[in-house]
Design a protein around this motif. Sequence first.
Motif, PDB file in Angstrom:
ATOM      1  N   LEU A 122       1.549  -1.569  -0.280  1.00  0.00           N
ATOM      2  CA  LEU A 122      -0.003  -0.336   0.100  1.00  0.00           C
ATOM      3  C   LEU A 122       0.808   1.019   0.010  1.00  0.00           C
ATOM      4  O   LEU A 122       1.321   1.432   1.186  1.00  0.00           O
ATOM      5  N   MET A 123       0.686   2.021  -0.896  1.00  0.00           N
ATOM      6  CA  MET A 123       1.777   2.727  -0.919  1.00  0.00           C
ATOM      7  C   MET A 123       0.938   4.230  -0.111  1.00  0.00           C
ATOM      8  O   MET A 123      -0.131   4.416  -0.896  1.00  0.00           O
ATOM      9  N   ASP A 124       1.914   5.310  -0.399  1.00  0.00           N
ATOM     10  CA  ASP A 124       1.669   6.379  -0.085  1.00  0.00           C
ATOM     11  C   ASP A 124       0.568   7.025   1.122  1.00  0.00           C
ATOM     12  O   ASP A 124      -0.227   7.860   0.934  1.00  0.00           O
ATOM     13  N   THR A 125       0.664   5.497   2.488  1.00  0.00           N
ATOM     14  CA  THR A 125       0.459   5.869   3.304  1.00  0.00           C
ATOM     15  C   THR A 125       0.761   5.429   4.341  1.00  0.00           C
ATOM     16  O   THR A 125       1.657   4.772   4.156  1.00  0.00           O
ATOM     17  N   TYR A 321      10.929  -2.256   1.611  1.00  0.00           N
ATOM     18  CA  TYR A 321       8.962  -1.907   1.276  1.00  0.00           C
ATOM     19  C   TYR A 321       9.186  -0.569   1.501  1.00  0.00           C
ATOM     20  O   TYR A 321       8.687  -0.115   2.371  1.00  0.00           O
ATOM     21  N   ASP A 322       9.790   0.501   1.168  1.00  0.00           N
ATOM     22  CA  ASP A 322       9.572   1.657   1.273  1.00  0.00           C
ATOM     23  C   ASP A 322       8.400   2.330   0.576  1.00  0.00           C
ATOM     24  O   ASP A 322       7.907   2.437  -1.158  1.00  0.00           O
ATOM     25  N   ASN A 323       7.096   2.795   1.193  1.00  0.00           N
ATOM     26  CA  ASN A 323       5.795   3.275   0.534  1.00  0.00           C
ATOM     27  C   ASN A 323       5.991   4.326  -0.050  1.00  0.00           C
ATOM     28  O   ASN A 323       5.020   4.997  -0.054  1.00  0.00           O
ATOM     29  N   GLY A 324       7.178   5.526   0.792  1.00  0.00           N
ATOM     30  CA  GLY A 324       6.961   6.688   0.042  1.00  0.00           C
ATOM     31  C   GLY A 324       6.490   7.612   1.572  1.00  0.00           C
ATOM     32  O   GLY A 324       6.656   8.797   1.390  1.00  0.00           O
ATOM     33  N   LYS A 325       5.960   7.466   2.315  1.00  0.00           N
ATOM     34  CA  LYS A 325       5.916   7.201   3.813  1.00  0.00           C
ATOM     35  C   LYS A 325       6.508   7.012   4.443  1.00  0.00           C
ATOM     36  O   LYS A 325       6.762   7.687   5.893  1.00  0.00           O
TER      37      LYS A 325
END
Length: 359
Positions: A122-125, A321-325
């Motif tokens: 799940l990205m950006d959260t 697993y870096d999702n941007g947040k």
Amino acid sequence: MNRKLVSTALAAAMVCSMGAASATTVSAEEQKTVGILMPTQSSERWINDGANMKKQLEEKGYKVELQYAEDDTAMQVSQLENYVGKGVDCLVIAAIDSGVLVNAEAQAKEAGIPIIAYDRLLMDTDAVSYYATFDNKGVGTVIGNYIKDTKDLDAAREAGESYTIEFFMGSPDDNNALFLYNGIMEVLQEYLDDGTLVCKSGRTSFEDTCILRWSQETAQANCENILTANYADEDLDIACSAFDGFAYGIKAALLGAGYTEENWPLITGQDAEVMATKNIIDGTQTMSIYKDTRLLAEKAVTMVDAVLKGEEPEINDTEQYDNGKMVVPTYMCTPVAVDQSNYKEILIDGGYYTEDQLK
């Protein structure tokens, strides 16, 4: 190869099983609800994933609500919002396109509902607590190494020989697809660079080879167009496919172009579906990646169980697993290649399929 692949599979099963929590019955007074969101029932593996998690969670005493969104992003958003509105105690989400879920995930966080990401990051959260998956870059590495070893690319390089190859990669809205592509190219890029592998279409980047929503129909159309434009006078030797569904479309395109057993290319896949395994047996697909969804479901279930008891689940990756947040704490299971040499030992003896299912 046979013995090595079997050993790898057994090791994967041991790794995924280690540390699994024993079944714990939850009393009726304490019963909590887990909401599970799966992307589609059009792929056999997602049906199995949902069923496995539901069964295991119910055995632990949880109430389970399981929904499929049939690759409709708006439907999945609505399902998630409904779960939040109902006040479920935990969510397990395999996203279609995680970008559209961000606002609903924020609502879940505000409501104090923990989220487990299931096999699609799940990205950006910052609302996600943990991630259960297979080693997605490892899937690509296994595919790349299978091609390298089966075609003996090092020997071909020494002999000045080459093989033609075309790529059919996963959906651009699925973060796993890029991990897989990177794993493949980590192995194969040097052979593309020196001409041992020749991609006549020139389509080698992820952007040029990705297929939205993992569509079998699009893979078939892409393959038909590539064969018509580039392989009228030369055979395609390798179809590097990221998914069994793509392999089915590629098979149809090859049959339409007149390919036979004599010039049939190496075709890769992922998920070891029943149809893919039958195709491996009859020689129209060369290999697939076996991902035991029973084990992945077990890891997700132990994560849910730990979170709802205020405990820390077992994880084995805190970097990738870096999702941007945030970097999402993850448990990765190990993928295994299956082909004609080992499918009986891995899939039948391992209890994943029966012999009757593969007839």
